[in-house]
Design a protein around this motif. Sequence first.
Motif, PDB file in Angstrom:
ATOM      1  N   ILE A 101       0.833  -1.205   0.000  1.00 20.75           N
ATOM      2  CA  ILE A 101       0.000   0.000   0.000  1.00 20.75           C
ATOM      3  C   ILE A 101       0.866   1.252   0.000  1.00 20.75           C
ATOM      4  N   ARG A 102       0.565   2.160  -0.925  1.00 21.07           N
ATOM      5  CA  ARG A 102       1.237   3.465  -1.016  1.00 21.07           C
ATOM      6  C   ARG A 102       0.430   4.559  -0.343  1.00 21.07           C
ATOM      7  N   GLY A 103      -0.902   4.416  -0.341  1.00 22.32           N
ATOM      8  CA  GLY A 103      -1.720   5.473   0.241  1.00 22.32           C
ATOM      9  C   GLY A 103      -3.100   4.980   0.634  1.00 22.32           C
ATOM     10  N   PHE A 104      -3.666   5.660   1.616  1.00 24.14           N
ATOM     11  CA  PHE A 104      -5.002   5.361   2.115  1.00 24.14           C
ATOM     12  C   PHE A 104      -5.679   6.703   2.355  1.00 24.14           C
ATOM     13  N   TYR A 105      -6.917   6.864   1.863  1.00 21.97           N
ATOM     14  CA  TYR A 105      -7.624   8.138   2.007  1.00 21.97           C
ATOM     15  C   TYR A 105      -9.093   7.869   2.275  1.00 21.97           C
ATOM     16  N   ASP A 106      -9.618   8.511   3.313  1.00 19.69           N
ATOM     17  CA  ASP A 106     -11.046   8.459   3.623  1.00 19.69           C
ATOM     18  C   ASP A 106     -11.580   9.892   3.477  1.00 19.69           C
ATOM     19  N   PRO A 107     -12.189  10.213   2.322  1.00 16.13           N
ATOM     20  CA  PRO A 107     -12.631  11.585   2.076  1.00 16.13           C
ATOM     21  C   PRO A 107     -13.765  12.047   2.979  1.00 16.13           C
ATOM     22  N   SER A 108     -14.481  11.125   3.607  1.00 16.37           N
ATOM     23  CA  SER A 108     -15.597  11.529   4.460  1.00 16.37           C
ATOM     24  C   SER A 108     -15.119  12.306   5.684  1.00 16.37           C
ATOM     25  N   VAL A 109     -13.890  12.048   6.113  1.00 19.89           N
ATOM     26  CA  VAL A 109     -13.317  12.759   7.269  1.00 19.89           C
ATOM     27  C   VAL A 109     -11.990  13.422   6.924  1.00 19.89           C
ATOM     28  N   ASN A 110     -11.653  13.421   5.625  1.00 18.24           N
ATOM     29  CA  ASN A 110     -10.431  14.054   5.135  1.00 18.24           C
ATOM     30  C   ASN A 110      -9.189  13.492   5.845  1.00 18.24           C
ATOM     31  N   PHE A 111      -9.116  12.169   5.957  1.00 19.04           N
ATOM     32  CA  PHE A 111      -7.995  11.493   6.611  1.00 19.04           C
ATOM     33  C   PHE A 111      -7.165  10.779   5.560  1.00 19.04           C
ATOM     34  N   GLU A 112      -5.848  10.990   5.604  1.00 19.67           N
ATOM     35  CA  GLU A 112      -4.968  10.411   4.600  1.00 19.67           C
ATOM     36  C   GLU A 112      -3.681   9.895   5.215  1.00 19.67           C
ATOM     37  N   LEU A 113      -3.234   8.748   4.724  1.00 17.69           N
ATOM     38  CA  LEU A 113      -1.933   8.189   5.090  1.00 17.69           C
ATOM     39  C   LEU A 113      -1.154   7.951   3.801  1.00 17.69           C
ATOM     40  N   ASP A 162      -7.003  13.412  -7.465  1.00 17.74           N
ATOM     41  CA  ASP A 162      -7.640  14.721  -7.591  1.00 17.74           C
ATOM     42  C   ASP A 162      -8.648  14.922  -6.479  1.00 17.74           C
ATOM     43  N   LYS A 163      -8.250  14.611  -5.247  1.00 17.54           N
ATOM     44  CA  LYS A 163      -9.172  14.695  -4.117  1.00 17.54           C
ATOM     45  C   LYS A 163      -9.649  16.131  -3.941  1.00 17.54           C
ATOM     46  N   PRO A 164     -10.927  16.369  -3.990  1.00 16.93           N
ATOM     47  CA  PRO A 164     -11.401  17.732  -3.754  1.00 16.93           C
ATOM     48  C   PRO A 164     -11.264  18.076  -2.277  1.00 16.93           C
ATOM     49  N   GLU A 165     -10.915  19.320  -2.032  1.00 11.13           N
ATOM     50  CA  GLU A 165     -10.861  19.761  -0.639  1.00 11.13           C
ATOM     51  C   GLU A 165     -12.280  20.001  -0.167  1.00 11.13           C
ATOM     52  N   GLU A 166     -12.580  19.505   0.992  1.00 12.35           N
ATOM     53  CA  GLU A 166     -13.919  19.691   1.527  1.00 12.35           C
ATOM     54  C   GLU A 166     -13.993  21.002   2.288  1.00 12.35           C
ATOM     55  N   GLU A 167     -15.154  21.634   2.238  1.00 16.91           N
ATOM     56  CA  GLU A 167     -15.337  22.889   2.944  1.00 16.91           C
ATOM     57  C   GLU A 167     -16.030  22.631   4.268  1.00 16.91           C
ATOM     58  N   ALA A 176      -6.171  18.329   4.851  1.00 16.96           N
ATOM     59  CA  ALA A 176      -6.116  16.891   5.121  1.00 16.96           C
ATOM     60  C   ALA A 176      -5.100  16.610   6.211  1.00 16.96           C
ATOM     61  N   ASP A 177      -5.352  15.560   6.980  1.00 16.82           N
ATOM     62  CA  ASP A 177      -4.378  15.094   7.957  1.00 16.82           C
ATOM     63  C   ASP A 177      -3.470  14.115   7.247  1.00 16.82           C
ATOM     64  N   VAL A 178      -2.362  14.618   6.693  1.00 18.96           N
ATOM     65  CA  VAL A 178      -1.432  13.798   5.939  1.00 18.96           C
ATOM     66  C   VAL A 178      -0.269  13.437   6.836  1.00 18.96           C
ATOM     67  N   VAL A 179       0.045  12.163   6.863  1.00 20.91           N
ATOM     68  CA  VAL A 179       1.171  11.697   7.655  1.00 20.91           C
ATOM     69  C   VAL A 179       2.243  11.253   6.684  1.00 20.91           C
TER      70      VAL A 179
END
Length: 188
Positions: A101-113, A162-167, A176-179
Amino acid sequence: MQDHIRYDILAQEALRGVIRKVLSEVAATGSLPGEHHFFITFLTNAPGVRISAYLKEKYTEQMTIVIQHQFWDLKVTESYFEIGLSFSDKPEKLHVPFAAIRGFYDPSVNFELEFDPSATEGEEQPTAEIADYLDTVENQSNTEPEAEPAVSETAPAAAAADKPEEEDDDGDKASADVVSLDAFRKKN
């Protein structure tokens, strides 16, 4: 001073444990809670990855899957997950080691690894072959547009790249919480 403990590997394994736990809970219940859904990007040629020849030909380096409404047979172990997804109305079974795995993203809470594939478990340094492959992947991702991600038929059309930024409620863009573990790596 050499890091004999390899904190970089330990940190990545701990963060992969987050994905393992989340997917295990989804496998146990059979559905995603609330509005949660996941974009998971993985290296298609990583050791242990099993996907159909069709998908491997279409996504030669990496692919992004979306786990949202339509998936089946989710199985999670300590080292990998398996899942059934539909690609252009064709059912496929994927076997993905967590190390791929290179990346994990949950757009519902804007969480990304995001993960550094060069810090692999049990290796002091990547072999020359792996290092060359990773350099090629990085160079191509910096010069070529990414292929459209593979998604299940009922998943949103937005690509993970192309993850849209949520308002938020005030109309401000939420970050996003990017680690990223590069900040913690010792520079040689």
